[in-house]
Each structure stands twice: as structure tokens, then as C-alpha cells.
Motif scaffolding. Structure first.
Motif, PDB file in Angstrom:
ATOM      1  N   PRO A 190      26.826 -68.314 146.595  1.00 58.85           N
ATOM      2  CA  PRO A 190      26.443 -69.644 145.854  1.00 58.85           C
ATOM      3  C   PRO A 190      25.642 -69.537 144.413  1.00 58.85           C
ATOM      4  O   PRO A 190      25.032 -68.434 144.357  1.00 58.85           O
ATOM      5  N   VAL A 191      25.393 -70.426 143.874  1.00 59.43           N
ATOM      6  CA  VAL A 191      24.776 -70.594 142.423  1.00 59.43           C
ATOM      7  C   VAL A 191      23.533 -69.897 142.391  1.00 59.43           C
ATOM      8  O   VAL A 191      22.943 -68.907 141.780  1.00 59.43           O
ATOM      9  N   ALA A 192      22.583 -69.963 143.479  1.00 62.54           N
ATOM     10  CA  ALA A 192      21.267 -69.587 143.345  1.00 62.54           C
ATOM     11  C   ALA A 192      21.092 -68.405 144.016  1.00 62.54           C
ATOM     12  O   ALA A 192      20.002 -67.925 143.665  1.00 62.54           O
ATOM     13  N   GLU A 193      22.355 -67.642 144.486  1.00 65.12           N
ATOM     14  CA  GLU A 193      22.196 -66.497 144.616  1.00 65.12           C
ATOM     15  C   GLU A 193      22.767 -65.430 143.582  1.00 65.12           C
ATOM     16  O   GLU A 193      22.805 -64.299 143.865  1.00 65.12           O
ATOM     17  N   ILE A 194      23.037 -66.030 142.454  1.00 61.97           N
ATOM     18  CA  ILE A 194      23.831 -65.172 141.504  1.00 61.97           C
ATOM     19  C   ILE A 194      22.463 -64.837 140.375  1.00 61.97           C
ATOM     20  O   ILE A 194      21.668 -65.491 140.133  1.00 61.97           O
ATOM     21  N   THR A 195      22.606 -63.349 140.361  1.00 65.17           N
ATOM     22  CA  THR A 195      21.488 -62.794 139.216  1.00 65.17           C
ATOM     23  C   THR A 195      22.029 -63.037 137.803  1.00 65.17           C
ATOM     24  O   THR A 195      23.034 -63.643 137.479  1.00 65.17           O
ATOM     25  N   LEU A 255      39.713 -75.378 136.724  1.00 68.41           N
ATOM     26  CA  LEU A 255      39.992 -77.028 136.441  1.00 68.41           C
ATOM     27  C   LEU A 255      39.269 -77.750 137.496  1.00 68.41           C
ATOM     28  O   LEU A 255      39.482 -78.849 137.603  1.00 68.41           O
ATOM     29  N   ARG A 256      38.602 -77.073 138.442  1.00 68.91           N
ATOM     30  CA  ARG A 256      37.856 -77.817 139.352  1.00 68.91           C
ATOM     31  C   ARG A 256      36.703 -76.982 140.172  1.00 68.91           C
ATOM     32  O   ARG A 256      36.293 -76.031 139.557  1.00 68.91           O
ATOM     33  N   GLY A 257      35.809 -77.648 140.822  1.00 65.49           N
ATOM     34  CA  GLY A 257      34.600 -76.948 141.098  1.00 65.49           C
ATOM     35  C   GLY A 257      35.241 -75.967 142.323  1.00 65.49           C
ATOM     36  O   GLY A 257      36.074 -76.230 143.047  1.00 65.49           O
ATOM     37  N   THR A 258      34.451 -74.586 142.251  1.00 69.21           N
ATOM     38  CA  THR A 258      35.103 -73.683 143.219  1.00 69.21           C
ATOM     39  C   THR A 258      33.743 -73.056 144.021  1.00 69.21           C
ATOM     40  O   THR A 258      32.944 -72.282 143.385  1.00 69.21           O
ATOM     41  N   PRO A 259      33.352 -73.535 145.172  1.00 64.79           N
ATOM     42  CA  PRO A 259      32.348 -72.833 145.649  1.00 64.79           C
ATOM     43  C   PRO A 259      32.487 -71.598 146.087  1.00 64.79           C
ATOM     44  O   PRO A 259      33.110 -70.979 146.276  1.00 64.79           O
ATOM     45  N   GLN A 260      31.113 -70.900 145.904  1.00 69.43           N
ATOM     46  CA  GLN A 260      30.960 -69.245 146.080  1.00 69.43           C
ATOM     47  C   GLN A 260      31.684 -68.637 144.669  1.00 69.43           C
ATOM     48  O   GLN A 260      31.574 -67.510 144.834  1.00 69.43           O
ATOM     49  N   ALA A 261      32.044 -69.570 143.789  1.00 68.98           N
ATOM     50  CA  ALA A 261      32.664 -68.666 142.562  1.00 68.98           C
ATOM     51  C   ALA A 261      32.263 -69.540 141.315  1.00 68.98           C
ATOM     52  O   ALA A 261      33.203 -69.852 140.435  1.00 68.98           O
ATOM     53  N   ALA A 304      33.242 -71.699 135.786  1.00 70.14           N
ATOM     54  CA  ALA A 304      32.662 -71.854 134.579  1.00 70.14           C
ATOM     55  C   ALA A 304      33.306 -71.145 133.504  1.00 70.14           C
ATOM     56  O   ALA A 304      33.465 -71.991 132.269  1.00 70.14           O
ATOM     57  N   SER A 305      33.198 -69.818 133.614  1.00 67.66           N
ATOM     58  CA  SER A 305      33.576 -69.048 132.372  1.00 67.66           C
ATOM     59  C   SER A 305      35.303 -69.433 132.213  1.00 67.66           C
ATOM     60  O   SER A 305      35.495 -69.358 131.147  1.00 67.66           O
TER      61      SER A 305
END
Length: 252
Positions: free
Chosen positions: A99-104, A147-153, A158-159
Motif C-alpha cells: 500500500p501507498v503508506a508502506e512504500i519508503t 491507465l487506472r488505479g492499481t492497489p498495491q502498486a 503513477a510512473s
């Protein structure tokens, strides 16, 4: 489709997966190929595969996130072969699934540096050469995840969204310079990156296939064929286009 004899193609990420398949496809069409990657052994292997098939290639070790190495990569291609007609910017990494909050911050920077900054740097120097010689074609490898939201990635997605926007904007900027710039958005393709997803999530290939309308996971050559067509004169009126190649997933 036309022969690419006498033309020069540069492929980043050429040591495996989509990059390797694309480098081999360019060689089969008669192009001289510059195989670029970070790992010497894998790009040398691709080069040897091309030569074994009767083609001509050089292997250039480079990190696409480093400006000086990208500049040198393009210059090496020109020094060896005299020009640069086609470029496929396929180098990319998936990063950690979380998840987003767990990415350093370091993980974020690593993904964006390779996937987005790397494409920008490659285009920057590829375009400069193509302008001097009167034209060329660039194909960037994005992703349906862009092209879409991707949970866990989310950062990976975004890149790849950034690559899509970068492609469209650059295509508009250089259309009158006879430089066509497009992107391909692959869906699931049997590459080391997808293998990592299987390993991390525990999802099997069979389970993954059920998500795909065509009932199969893509092969690297499926994407390579699309890149080759986009570089051909048959696609001469196409620029700024984002081509989805995903077995129908995004149609739903």
C-alpha cells in the motif's frame, strides 16, 4: 511489412522480457540493434542471439536514470552505426507490492527514477539525434496499470501514467520535426517482472488467465510485434497514440 535494412534501432531493457523480444524482432527485420541494459551478461546474451541469427548488434551497459550514461549510450550507437532511426524505451522495474503508506522514499525514488525519469532522459537524447538527422520513431513501454488505479502498486502505476503523459506531450512537441512518439501499454506479459508478482502474491498462472478475455497471458513477442509495427511506415500517420495490448482486459 517493410524491411528495416540499413536502419538502426536502440532498445533499453534489452537483456530480458519485452526489451529482449523487441531487440530480436528489430534484428529479424534487418535493423542493426543497440541492446542496452544494466547487466552486462544479459545484454551480451541478447547480442549473441542476434548475431547467431545473422544480425548485427552491439551491447551497451547503461543505467537509464543517469544522464551521462544515457548520453553516452546514444553517442555510442551513432559512433558505431552512424544514425538512430528507432528507439524502444522498455527499461523498467516493478518495485515492491505494498500500500501507498508502506512504500519508503527510497523505494519511490527507485521506481520513478527508472520508469519515468529514465524514459525522459532517453527521449531527451534520442530526440536530439533524430532532429539532427531529420526524423525517427520512439516507442515507450508504459502499462495498462498507468491507465487506472492499481492497489498495491500505486507508485509503479503513477510512473507509467507519467510515461503516457510524457509520450503525448513530446509527440506534440516534435511532430513537425518528423519524429513520431507513441507508447504501448502491455497487460499481463510473461516476463521476470510478472514472475515476481506470482511469487509475491501466490496467484497462479491459471488464476491469472481467468481475468483475461482472450484466456491467455501475453508473450513478450506480442508487445514486440506492436513496437515493430509502430516503427514501420504502415504507422506513419500515428503519433501521440497509446496502444493497449492486453488481451481485452481494459475493454471491460
Amino acid at each position: 511489412m517493410q524491411s528495416f535494412a540499413g536502419r538502426v534501432a536502440l532498445v533499453t531493457g534489452g537483456g530480458s522480457g519485452i526489451g529482449r523480444a523487441t531487440a530480436l524482432a528489430f534484428a529479424r527485420k534487418g535493423a542493426k540493434v543497440v541492446v542496452v541494459g544494466r547487466t552486462h551478461e544479459t545484454i551480451e546474451e541478447t547480442k549473441e542471439m542476434i548475431e547467431h541469427g545473422g544480425g548485427e548488434a552491439i551491447a551497451v551497459q547503461a543505467d537509464v536514470s543517469v544522464d551521462g550514461q544515457v548520453r553516452s549510450m546514444v553517442q555510442t550507437a551513432v559512433d558505431r552505426f552512424g544514425r538512430l532511426d528507432f528507439a524502444c524505451n522498455a527499461a523498467g522495474i516493478g518495485g515492491k507490492l505494498a500500500p501507498v503508506a508502506e512504500i519508503t522514499e527510497d523505494e519511490f525514488d527507485s521506481i520513478v527514477s527508472i520508469n519515468l525519469k529514465g524514459v525522459w532522459l532517453c527521449m531527451k537524447h534520442q530526440i536530439g539525434q533524430m532532429q539532427m538527422q531529420g526524423g525517427g520513431v520512439i516507442v515507450n513501454i508504459a502499462s495498462v496499470n498507468g491507465l487506472r488505479g492499481t492497489p498495491q502498486a500505486a507508485v509503479y502505476a503513477a510512473s507509467k501514467s507519467g510515461v503516457i503523459s510524457l509520450t503525448r506531450s513530446a509527440a506534440l512537441e516534435y511532430a513537425q520535426s518528423n519524429i513520431r512518439i507513441n507508447a504501448v501499454c502491455p497487460g499481463a506479459v510473461l516476463t521476470p517482472m510478472l514472475g515476481q508478482v506470482f511469487h509475491t502474491t501466490g496467484i497462479t498462472k491459471q488464476q491469472y488467465r481467468t481475468r483475461i478475455p482472450q484466456g491467455r497471458i501475453g508473450k513478450p513477442i506480442d508487445i514486440a510485434h506492436t513496437v515493430i509495427w509502430m516503427c514501420s511506415d504502415e504507422a506513419s500517420y500515428i503519433t501521440g497514440h497509446i496502444m493497449t495490448v492486453d488481451g481485452g482486459v481494459s475493454a471491460g
